[in-house]
Design a protein around this motif. Structure first.
Motif, mmCIF file in Angstrom:
data_model
loop_
_atom_site.group_PDB
_atom_site.id
_atom_site.type_symbol
_atom_site.label_atom_id
_atom_site.label_comp_id
_atom_site.label_asym_id
_atom_site.label_seq_id
_atom_site.Cartn_x
_atom_site.Cartn_y
_atom_site.Cartn_z
ATOM 1 N N MET A 106 0.602 17.650 -2.912
ATOM 2 C CA MET A 106 0.788 17.277 -1.512
ATOM 3 C C MET A 106 0.575 15.791 -1.303
ATOM 4 N N GLY A 107 -0.252 15.161 -2.144
ATOM 5 C CA GLY A 107 -0.528 13.742 -1.986
ATOM 6 C C GLY A 107 -1.367 13.476 -0.758
ATOM 7 N N VAL A 108 -1.348 12.232 -0.291
ATOM 8 C CA VAL A 108 -2.113 11.845 0.885
ATOM 9 C C VAL A 108 -1.388 12.330 2.134
ATOM 10 N N VAL A 109 -2.141 12.932 3.052
ATOM 11 C CA VAL A 109 -1.603 13.419 4.318
ATOM 12 C C VAL A 109 -2.170 12.556 5.436
ATOM 13 N N ALA A 110 -1.300 12.044 6.290
ATOM 14 C CA ALA A 110 -1.731 11.271 7.455
ATOM 15 C C ALA A 110 -1.288 11.990 8.715
ATOM 16 N N VAL A 111 -2.218 12.176 9.637
ATOM 17 C CA VAL A 111 -1.926 12.832 10.910
ATOM 18 C C VAL A 111 -1.800 11.758 11.980
ATOM 19 N N ARG A 121 -9.435 19.828 0.472
ATOM 20 C CA ARG A 121 -8.964 18.452 0.404
ATOM 21 C C ARG A 121 -10.135 17.506 0.624
ATOM 22 N N THR A 122 -10.118 16.365 -0.048
ATOM 23 C CA THR A 122 -11.184 15.392 0.131
ATOM 24 C C THR A 122 -10.812 14.427 1.255
ATOM 25 N N SER A 123 -11.812 13.791 1.824
ATOM 26 C CA SER A 123 -11.551 12.859 2.913
ATOM 27 C C SER A 123 -10.697 11.674 2.453
ATOM 28 N N ASP A 124 -10.748 11.332 1.155
ATOM 29 C CA ASP A 124 -9.929 10.233 0.635
ATOM 30 C C ASP A 124 -8.438 10.575 0.625
ATOM 31 N N GLU A 140 -15.452 8.475 16.571
ATOM 32 C CA GLU A 140 -16.158 9.753 16.605
ATOM 33 C C GLU A 140 -15.646 10.691 15.520
ATOM 34 N N LEU A 141 -14.324 10.740 15.335
ATOM 35 C CA LEU A 141 -13.756 11.617 14.312
ATOM 36 C C LEU A 141 -14.109 11.142 12.904
ATOM 37 N N THR A 142 -14.049 9.843 12.680
ATOM 38 C CA THR A 142 -14.411 9.310 11.369
ATOM 39 C C THR A 142 -15.859 9.621 11.034
ATOM 40 N N ALA A 143 -16.740 9.485 12.013
ATOM 41 C CA ALA A 143 -18.152 9.779 11.789
ATOM 42 C C ALA A 143 -18.362 11.252 11.477
ATOM 43 N N ARG A 144 -17.606 12.120 12.124
ATOM 44 C CA ARG A 144 -17.827 13.554 11.964
ATOM 45 C C ARG A 144 -17.107 14.143 10.757
ATOM 46 N N LEU A 145 -15.885 13.670 10.494
ATOM 47 C CA LEU A 145 -15.092 14.253 9.406
ATOM 48 C C LEU A 145 -15.084 13.409 8.136
ATOM 49 N N GLY A 146 -15.421 12.121 8.268
ATOM 50 C CA GLY A 146 -15.378 11.247 7.107
ATOM 51 C C GLY A 146 -13.984 10.787 6.738
ATOM 52 N N VAL A 147 -13.021 10.971 7.641
ATOM 53 C CA VAL A 147 -11.628 10.590 7.394
ATOM 54 C C VAL A 147 -11.360 9.252 8.074
ATOM 55 N N ALA A 148 -10.650 8.372 7.379
ATOM 56 C CA ALA A 148 -10.412 7.020 7.900
ATOM 57 C C ALA A 148 -9.340 7.018 8.978
ATOM 58 N N ALA A 149 -9.592 6.247 10.023
ATOM 59 C CA ALA A 149 -8.590 5.973 11.053
ATOM 60 C C ALA A 149 -7.839 4.706 10.664
ATOM 61 N N VAL A 150 -6.501 4.759 10.711
ATOM 62 C CA VAL A 150 -5.683 3.623 10.287
ATOM 63 C C VAL A 150 -4.580 3.381 11.310
ATOM 64 N N ALA A 151 -3.905 2.266 11.166
ATOM 65 C CA ALA A 151 -2.730 1.979 11.982
ATOM 66 C C ALA A 151 -1.537 2.771 11.456
ATOM 67 N N VAL A 152 -0.505 2.924 12.289
ATOM 68 C CA VAL A 152 0.683 3.677 11.892
ATOM 69 C C VAL A 152 1.315 3.078 10.637
ATOM 70 N N ALA A 153 1.374 1.747 10.567
ATOM 71 C CA ALA A 153 1.969 1.105 9.397
ATOM 72 C C ALA A 153 1.178 1.409 8.129
ATOM 73 N N ASP A 154 -0.147 1.424 8.226
ATOM 74 C CA ASP A 154 -0.977 1.757 7.067
ATOM 75 C C ASP A 154 -0.773 3.205 6.657
ATOM 76 N N ALA A 155 -0.676 4.107 7.643
ATOM 77 C CA ALA A 155 -0.434 5.516 7.336
ATOM 78 C C ALA A 155 0.893 5.683 6.607
#
Length: 268
Positions: A1-6, A25-28, A42-57
């Motif tokens: 599946m590779g990296v998934v960005a929502v 799946r790992t947070s990485d 708040e989501l990053t603190a709770r889930l450990g998943v990074a928030a990024v810009a659309v271009a980075d995703a």
């Protein structure tokens, strides 16, 4: 599946991220975008998943899940189109928006899969229906199915049936909530305390759903097993039929399907 960005971390986006984490799946391996900084933190603190810009995703993910509100889709597609890498799989969870909208706005050849989930995704019990776009491969469909299986069950349907799916299962939880609400009111009317009524009805609904899931019997047979001759259940069923409950449900689903078609036509 590779990296998934929502793209869009509302309730459904968050539920998908949580489900993928719970499935191993790992947070990485996960990313998300969110226009409100407080919500992102708040989501990053709770889930450990990074928030990024659309271009980075778009640069880092093999699968982009678009989970924004339908009315917010135009700026997201405008931002995504110039940075989308060839072959990146785009999965849309946007209710009512046709695949053609995404294929027309994104680079030629972009594989798109349209999904209609429902809100039980929040408790890992979604019912999702997926439809492939012109360029989606069987392997990519299998990837989407595996992803959605982390938060419930999934079926594949032609896109022409998505409006019916929206009416049936997309809006479906609201019908059950409406029925439970009415039954709670009825329980209070016939003399039971609200807390007791809620416990009785919710557990009955949960148990009945499990019986439907686990039994090979048709719902008619399950209902008949509760319906004794000249008993209380058949008296209640007679009143439901007398008041046209079955016909009302048929009409309600047709109205929901027709409205879904109208919304889809407006998006074209």
């Amino acid at each position: 599946m590779g990296v998934v960005a929502v793209l869009g971390a509302g309730k459904i986006g968050e539920a998908l991220l949580s489900g993928l984490l719970a499935a191993g799946r790992t947070s990485d391996e996960l990313l998300f975008t969110e226009r409100h900084p407080e919500r992102a933190a708040e989501l990053t603190a709770r889930l450990g998943v990074a928030a990024v810009a659309v271009a980075d995703a778009a640069a880092r993910a093999e699968v982009l899940v678009v989970a924004v509100k339908p009315q917010d889709i135009a700026p997201v597609l405008a931002e995504l189109s110039p940075v989308l890498r060839p072959g990146t799989l785009v999965v849309t969870l946007c209710a009512g928006l046709p695949i053609a909208l995404f294929e027309g706005a994104l680079p030629e050849g972009t594989p798109v899969v349209r999904v209609m989930p429902n809100t039980p995704m929040l408790v890992g019990e979604a019912m999702s229906a997926m439809s492939p776009g012109t360029h989606a491969t069987p392997e990519q469909l299998a990837t989407v199915e595996k992803m959605l299986a982390a938060v419930g069950r999934v079926v594949q349907v032609p896109e022409s049936q998505q409006d019916a799916v929206t009416a049936l299962s997309g809006s479906g939880p609201a019908y059950f909530f409406f029925l439970v609400e009415a039954m709670i009111d009825a329980g209070i009317l016939i003399g039971l305390p609200r807390a007791v009524v809620a416990e009785l009805i919710v557990q009955s609904a949960y148990g009945a759903a499990l019986m439907l899931r686990e039994s090979a019997d048709h719902p008619v047979l399950l209902r008949e097993a509760v319906t004794s001759p000249a008993g209380t259940t058949i008296s209640a069923v007679r009143e439901l039929e007398k008041h046209g409950v079955r016909a009302a449900l048929l009409a309600a689903l047709e109205a929901a399907r027709d409205r879904a078609r109208e919304l889809a036509a407006q998006a074209d």
